[in-house]
Motif scaffolding. Sequence first.
Motif, mmCIF file in Angstrom:
data_model
loop_
_atom_site.group_PDB
_atom_site.id
_atom_site.type_symbol
_atom_site.label_atom_id
_atom_site.label_comp_id
_atom_site.label_asym_id
_atom_site.label_seq_id
_atom_site.Cartn_x
_atom_site.Cartn_y
_atom_site.Cartn_z
ATOM 1 N N PRO A 1 46.554 -26.383 -36.668
ATOM 2 C CA PRO A 1 46.175 -26.501 -38.068
ATOM 3 C C PRO A 1 47.159 -25.864 -39.027
ATOM 4 O O PRO A 1 47.190 -26.209 -40.207
ATOM 5 N N ASP A 2 48.000 -24.932 -38.534
ATOM 6 C CA ASP A 2 48.899 -24.199 -39.424
ATOM 7 C C ASP A 2 50.363 -24.595 -39.271
ATOM 8 O O ASP A 2 51.241 -23.968 -39.866
ATOM 9 N N ILE A 3 50.653 -25.617 -38.479
ATOM 10 C CA ILE A 3 52.047 -26.015 -38.272
ATOM 11 C C ILE A 3 52.641 -26.581 -39.563
ATOM 12 O O ILE A 3 51.951 -27.276 -40.320
ATOM 13 N N ASN A 4 53.889 -26.254 -39.813
ATOM 14 C CA ASN A 4 54.583 -26.851 -40.955
ATOM 15 C C ASN A 4 56.047 -27.062 -40.586
ATOM 16 O O ASN A 4 56.498 -26.670 -39.498
ATOM 17 N N SER A 5 56.786 -27.673 -41.478
ATOM 18 C CA SER A 5 58.172 -28.025 -41.174
ATOM 19 C C SER A 5 59.040 -26.791 -40.935
ATOM 20 O O SER A 5 60.019 -26.847 -40.178
ATOM 21 N N THR A 6 58.680 -25.665 -41.560
ATOM 22 C CA THR A 6 59.467 -24.443 -41.388
ATOM 23 C C THR A 6 59.433 -23.955 -39.945
ATOM 24 O O THR A 6 60.451 -23.489 -39.414
ATOM 25 N N HIS A 7 58.278 -24.036 -39.290
ATOM 26 C CA HIS A 7 58.190 -23.628 -37.884
ATOM 27 C C HIS A 7 59.137 -24.461 -37.036
ATOM 28 O O HIS A 7 59.816 -23.948 -36.131
ATOM 29 N N ILE A 8 59.197 -25.743 -37.329
ATOM 30 C CA ILE A 8 60.021 -26.650 -36.531
ATOM 31 C C ILE A 8 61.509 -26.396 -36.768
ATOM 32 O O ILE A 8 62.291 -26.285 -35.814
ATOM 33 N N THR A 9 61.896 -26.264 -38.027
ATOM 34 C CA THR A 9 63.308 -26.007 -38.324
ATOM 35 C C THR A 9 63.741 -24.622 -37.824
ATOM 36 O O THR A 9 64.891 -24.440 -37.408
ATOM 37 N N SER A 10 62.825 -23.666 -37.841
ATOM 38 C CA SER A 10 63.133 -22.336 -37.294
ATOM 39 C C SER A 10 63.379 -22.418 -35.794
ATOM 40 O O SER A 10 64.239 -21.703 -35.251
ATOM 41 N N GLY A 11 62.615 -23.275 -35.123
ATOM 42 C CA GLY A 11 62.824 -23.472 -33.695
ATOM 43 C C GLY A 11 64.202 -24.035 -33.402
ATOM 44 O O GLY A 11 64.906 -23.575 -32.486
ATOM 45 N N LEU A 12 64.624 -25.014 -34.180
ATOM 46 C CA LEU A 12 65.951 -25.599 -33.984
ATOM 47 C C LEU A 12 67.055 -24.584 -34.295
ATOM 48 O O LEU A 12 68.066 -24.515 -33.580
ATOM 49 N N LYS A 13 66.849 -23.789 -35.334
ATOM 50 C CA LYS A 13 67.853 -22.772 -35.695
ATOM 51 C C LYS A 13 67.978 -21.735 -34.588
ATOM 52 O O LYS A 13 69.086 -21.254 -34.293
ATOM 53 N N ALA A 14 66.858 -21.374 -33.972
ATOM 54 C CA ALA A 14 66.889 -20.379 -32.890
ATOM 55 C C ALA A 14 67.726 -20.860 -31.708
ATOM 56 O O ALA A 14 68.268 -20.053 -30.952
ATOM 57 N N LEU A 15 67.840 -22.169 -31.562
ATOM 58 C CA LEU A 15 68.622 -22.716 -30.448
ATOM 59 C C LEU A 15 70.123 -22.601 -30.679
ATOM 60 O O LEU A 15 70.912 -22.886 -29.778
ATOM 61 N N GLU A 16 70.524 -22.188 -31.870
ATOM 62 C CA GLU A 16 71.944 -21.947 -32.122
ATOM 63 C C GLU A 16 72.434 -20.715 -31.378
ATOM 64 O O GLU A 16 73.627 -20.593 -31.074
ATOM 65 N N THR A 17 71.514 -19.794 -31.068
ATOM 66 C CA THR A 17 71.884 -18.547 -30.398
ATOM 67 C C THR A 17 71.096 -18.297 -29.115
ATOM 68 O O THR A 17 71.261 -17.258 -28.475
ATOM 69 N N ASN A 18 70.202 -19.230 -28.733
ATOM 70 C CA ASN A 18 69.395 -19.075 -27.526
ATOM 71 C C ASN A 18 69.385 -20.380 -26.737
ATOM 72 O O ASN A 18 69.532 -21.464 -27.307
ATOM 73 N N ASP A 19 69.187 -20.249 -25.436
ATOM 74 C CA ASP A 19 69.063 -21.435 -24.583
ATOM 75 C C ASP A 19 67.692 -22.085 -24.727
ATOM 76 O O ASP A 19 67.554 -23.302 -24.599
ATOM 77 N N VAL A 20 66.678 -21.234 -24.977
ATOM 78 C CA VAL A 20 65.291 -21.688 -25.027
ATOM 79 C C VAL A 20 64.595 -21.015 -26.202
ATOM 80 O O VAL A 20 64.930 -19.880 -26.559
ATOM 81 N N VAL A 21 63.636 -21.695 -26.797
ATOM 82 C CA VAL A 21 62.813 -21.075 -27.833
ATOM 83 C C VAL A 21 61.364 -21.479 -27.609
ATOM 84 O O VAL A 21 61.079 -22.603 -27.176
ATOM 85 N N PHE A 22 60.447 -20.540 -27.876
ATOM 86 C CA PHE A 22 59.011 -20.812 -27.780
ATOM 87 C C PHE A 22 58.323 -20.426 -29.084
ATOM 88 O O PHE A 22 58.682 -19.431 -29.720
ATOM 89 N N GLY A 23 57.324 -21.200 -29.439
ATOM 90 C CA GLY A 23 56.384 -20.832 -30.467
ATOM 91 C C GLY A 23 55.111 -20.404 -29.774
ATOM 92 O O GLY A 23 54.357 -21.256 -29.288
ATOM 93 N N PRO A 24 54.835 -19.118 -29.660
ATOM 94 C CA PRO A 24 53.671 -18.648 -28.890
ATOM 95 C C PRO A 24 52.348 -19.022 -29.562
ATOM 96 O O PRO A 24 52.223 -18.959 -30.788
ATOM 97 N N ALA A 25 51.381 -19.394 -28.759
ATOM 98 C CA ALA A 25 50.024 -19.639 -29.236
ATOM 99 C C ALA A 25 49.154 -18.433 -28.904
ATOM 100 O O ALA A 25 49.422 -17.710 -27.934
ATOM 101 N N GLU A 26 48.138 -18.206 -29.689
ATOM 102 C CA GLU A 26 47.291 -17.032 -29.488
ATOM 103 C C GLU A 26 46.558 -17.051 -28.149
ATOM 104 O O GLU A 26 46.165 -16.006 -27.632
ATOM 105 N N ASP A 27 46.386 -18.231 -27.564
ATOM 106 C CA ASP A 27 45.647 -18.323 -26.303
ATOM 107 C C ASP A 27 46.524 -18.061 -25.079
ATOM 108 O O ASP A 27 46.060 -18.183 -23.938
#
Length: 216
Positions: A106-132
């Motif tokens: 319910p809270d996903i937005n374009s910023t979360h997605i673009t942040s994930g792609l940006k994180a891949l500039e310096t990491n092999d893998v990126v995760f968006g953790p869920a509370e569960d």
Amino acid sequence: MTDALVIVFVKNIKLGTVKTRLAKTIGDFGAFEVYSELVKITEKATDALTMDKRIYFSNAVVESKWQNDFKTVQNGKDLGERMMNAFKEGFDAGYKKIVLIGSDLPDINSTHITSGLKALETNDVVFGPAEDGGYYLVGLSKLNTDIFTDKPWSQPNLLEVTLQELHSKHISVGTLAVLNDIDTYDDLIVSDFYKSNLKLQEKIVTQKADFLFQEK
């Protein structure tokens, strides 16, 4: 073609097949209404993105959704294999950075997605953790099949187990903000998504009452 790709996994919105844990409390019709709204949020979150998108439906392509984007059907015997195959297809097509999201946030937005792609500039893998204990986003700068093999899917230790394995192999990992997906009635009623949607509240109250009456 862009060098980055966003993959969206979507369950076909069919009565009795979506949000089955939630349906145990509010019935199939209620779960159908909730998931329909969550898919709209996901579509809105990806609409403004300039990079390529591929939409993977669970059973059949729905032409009315993501009308201007590539659409296909998921392939694999479990969630891990389906995600792995989607990433493989993306890298085989020439994309350099790929993130995959689900469609029940319910809270996903374009910023979360673009942040994930940006994180891949310096990491092999990126995760968006869920509370569960799982994750709502996974991103790769190159294919890593270990992430999708022999993992405790739908269990509260999924991300923990996955991170331990990656760290033991010295694979660099980035993480994003924690978000909560909607799996249960308790998840639903505490979410701003639900509290701010009066029409949905009315539908759920009615559907839950009908469901409880039928269960008697």
